[in-house]
Write an enzyme that holds these catalytic residues in place. Structure first.
Site, PDB file in Angstrom:
ATOM      1  N   SER A 119       0.816  -1.218   0.000  1.00 26.30           N
ATOM      2  CA  SER A 119       0.000   0.000   0.000  1.00 26.30           C
ATOM      3  C   SER A 119       0.852   1.272   0.000  1.00 26.30           C
ATOM      4  O   SER A 119       0.433   2.297  -0.543  1.00 26.30           O
ATOM      5  CB  SER A 119      -0.938  -0.001   1.212  1.00 26.30           C
ATOM      6  N   PHE A 120       2.029   1.202   0.607  1.00 21.73           N
ATOM      7  CA  PHE A 120       2.864   2.410   0.643  1.00 21.73           C
ATOM      8  C   PHE A 120       3.205   2.875  -0.774  1.00 21.73           C
ATOM      9  O   PHE A 120       3.381   4.075  -1.023  1.00 21.73           O
ATOM     10  CB  PHE A 120       4.146   2.145   1.446  1.00 21.73           C
ATOM     11  N   GLU A 121       3.285   1.923  -1.706  1.00 24.35           N
ATOM     12  CA  GLU A 121       3.650   2.248  -3.090  1.00 24.35           C
ATOM     13  C   GLU A 121       2.456   2.767  -3.908  1.00 24.35           C
ATOM     14  O   GLU A 121       2.619   3.146  -5.077  1.00 24.35           O
ATOM     15  CB  GLU A 121       4.250   1.014  -3.790  1.00 24.35           C
ATOM     16  N   HIS A 142       3.974   0.139  12.635  1.00 22.81           N
ATOM     17  CA  HIS A 142       4.122   0.204  11.179  1.00 22.81           C
ATOM     18  C   HIS A 142       2.809   0.584  10.495  1.00 22.81           C
ATOM     19  O   HIS A 142       2.783   1.389   9.558  1.00 22.81           O
ATOM     20  CB  HIS A 142       4.602  -1.153  10.667  1.00 22.81           C
ATOM     21  N   ARG A 182     -15.525  -5.770   4.452  1.00 26.93           N
ATOM     22  CA  ARG A 182     -15.576  -4.556   3.616  1.00 26.93           C
ATOM     23  C   ARG A 182     -15.101  -4.763   2.182  1.00 26.93           C
ATOM     24  O   ARG A 182     -14.916  -3.810   1.447  1.00 26.93           O
ATOM     25  CB  ARG A 182     -14.731  -3.453   4.298  1.00 26.93           C
TER      26      ARG A 182
END
Ligand code: DLZ
Length: 158
Positions: free
Chosen positions: A65-67, A97, A136
């Site tokens: 997800s950071f990317e 984190h 979700r």
């Protein structure tokens, strides 16, 4: 704000513009693939339900997800998208984190929305455990991918 009070797949069909002339970019994270794959299915199906042509939906993957911010930024530079959707799932672990990733992605996507001409839709699930994420991405609270697709179409028309 709580998703428990609002099914992510519920929306007024008549409020969604026709997407047949729109082009969408989707950046999806490979981390927690059973979740992000279901988000992607929901987003693509909902875009197509509203007229988007499969050839005009371009999907790229990133490792985590950071990317997503980098991937979405590259897509904004491409200049050919009416809206971009990022899809990811971050699940809280035992270290801080989780907070750093969520904060980085949230800030990065907000910044892209402020600085680029193309709307970037925030489809990041940030949950305390796997069950909340499953609820979700097609479970009892609907699918955030559906919600992101509807938001992308509306923002493309904005
Ligand atoms: C490292 C990491 C961890 C611990 N957890 C997740 C997660 O729950 N969801 C997710 O999408 N990515 C996670 N990552 C990977 C980071 O997003 C990123 O890919 C790495 O820190 C490398 O930049």
């Amino acid at each position: 704000m709580a998703t428990a009070l609002h099914n992510l797949s519920d929306y007024d069909l008549n409020s969604v513009p026709d997407a047949s002339n729109m082009c969408f970019g989707i950046v999806v994270s490979e981390w927690n693939p059973e979740i992000t794959g279901a988000l992607l299915d929901g987003a693509v199906k909902t875009l197509e339900k509203h007229g988007a042509i499969p050839e005009n939906i371009h999907v790229k993957t990133v490792p985590g997800s950071f990317e997503l911010v980098y991937g979405a930024h590259q897509m904004t530079l491409n200049g050919s998208y009416d809206a971009i959707i990022v899809l990811g799932s971050v699940i809280r672990g035992e270290t801080p984190h989780f907070d750093y990733i969520c904060e980085g992605v949230t800030y990065g996507i907000a910044r892209l929305n402020a600085l680029s001409e193309c709307p970037v839709i925030f489809g990041l699930l940030t949950t305390n455990d796997l069950q909340q994420a499953l609820d979700r991405c097609g479970g009892k609270h609907g699918n955030k991918g559906d919600e992101c697709a509807v938001v992308a179409i509306k923002m493309a028309k904005f």
